[in-house]
Scaffold this active site. Structure first.
Site, short mmCIF file in Angstrom:
data_model
loop_
_atom_site.label_atom_id
_atom_site.label_comp_id
_atom_site.label_asym_id
_atom_site.label_seq_id
_atom_site.Cartn_x
_atom_site.Cartn_y
_atom_site.Cartn_z
CD GLU A 25 -2.37 1.31 2.81
OE1 GLU A 25 -2.56 2.44 3.32
OE2 GLU A 25 -2.69 0.25 3.39
NE ARG B 62 0.46 8.14 6.13
CZ ARG B 62 0.64 7.36 7.18
NH1 ARG B 62 1.81 7.34 7.78
NH2 ARG B 62 -0.33 6.59 7.62
CE LYS C 183 -5.39 1.85 7.80
NZ LYS C 183 -4.68 2.87 7.00
#
Length: 231
Positions: A50, A54, A138
């Site tokens: 993943e 960011r 999640k």
């Protein structure tokens, strides 16, 4: 009702995560670094990662791996806005992940055919995510909000729950998470943290990936034997 558009033969996010077992959560600084990282993870036996939004290089990293390593499953993380969803889809991400459940983000992802794994930390948030059509949720930040104890507590009222716990999980924690049938895969930053990437220590990343992959294999072999004996 599912609005997700999928090409024939394309696996949904639940199948992708179940196949993976562990999903390294990574921050990349360039497309080249993302490609070297994907190769290092694959050398250790892991099949996905993943790439979080960011860093400014996230889309480039996803695109490079999607184009040059089509067999490696790369998802996009930290999708906070519909614009993030657009960039993830354009880059070729196979799935999207968010730390929270945002109705606008989920709706836009569905319209774009991108399977989303929204984040939740409580029963109410999990119920909302599922009500908005999320197949997998999640659990974040997993260790902080209760870890496997919380998963066990949620299992009763939410049969069929499918989770990707992420946040504070280390290699030693994997077995107790993977023992829970609700857990498809664990997300984690420990396999390829920024300091190892910055140092170019891909050998250590491969070692950590191999350790995680071995734990997943061991758990699944044990589960198969137990299922066989109990059949």
């Amino acid at each position: 009702m599912s609005t997700t558009v999928r090409t024939e033969g394309d696996l949904g996010v639940a199948s992708l995560l179940r196949d993976a077992g562990v999903v390294p959560v990574v921050v990349v600084s360039s497309g080249e670094e993302a490609l070297r990282l994907a190769d290092a993870l694959a050398d250790g036996g892991l099949t996905s990662m993943e790439v979080t939004f960011r860093s400014a290089a996230a889309a480039e990293g996803i695109r490079t791996v999607a184009d040059q390593r089509p067999g490696f499953v790369v998802g996009a993380g930290t999708l906070l806005t519909p614009g993030d969803v657009e960039r993830a889809v354009e880059a070729g991400a196979r799935f999207g992940v968010s730390p929270a459940t945002d109705e606008e983000v989920l709706a836009h992802a569905a319209s774009q055919g991108l399977d989303m794994v929204p984040g939740a930390a409580t029963a109410s948030e999990i119920a909302r995510a599922r009500g908005l059509g999320a197949e997998v949720v999640k659990l974040f930040p997993a260790e902080v909000v209760g870890g496997v104890g919380l998963i066990d507590a949620l299992a009763g009222p939410y049969p069929g729950l499918q989770l990707m716990p992420t946040g504070g999980i280390r290699a030693a924690d994997l077995p107790r998470y993977l023992e829970r049938p609700q857990v498809l895969a664990c997300g984690g930053t420990w396999i390829a943290p920024r300091d190892l990437l910055a140092a170019g220590d891909f050998a250590e990343i491969t070692r950590r990936a191999a350790e995680a992959a071995a734990l997943v294999r061991s758990h699944r072999e044990h589960s198969r034997k137990e299922h066989h004996h109990g059949a």
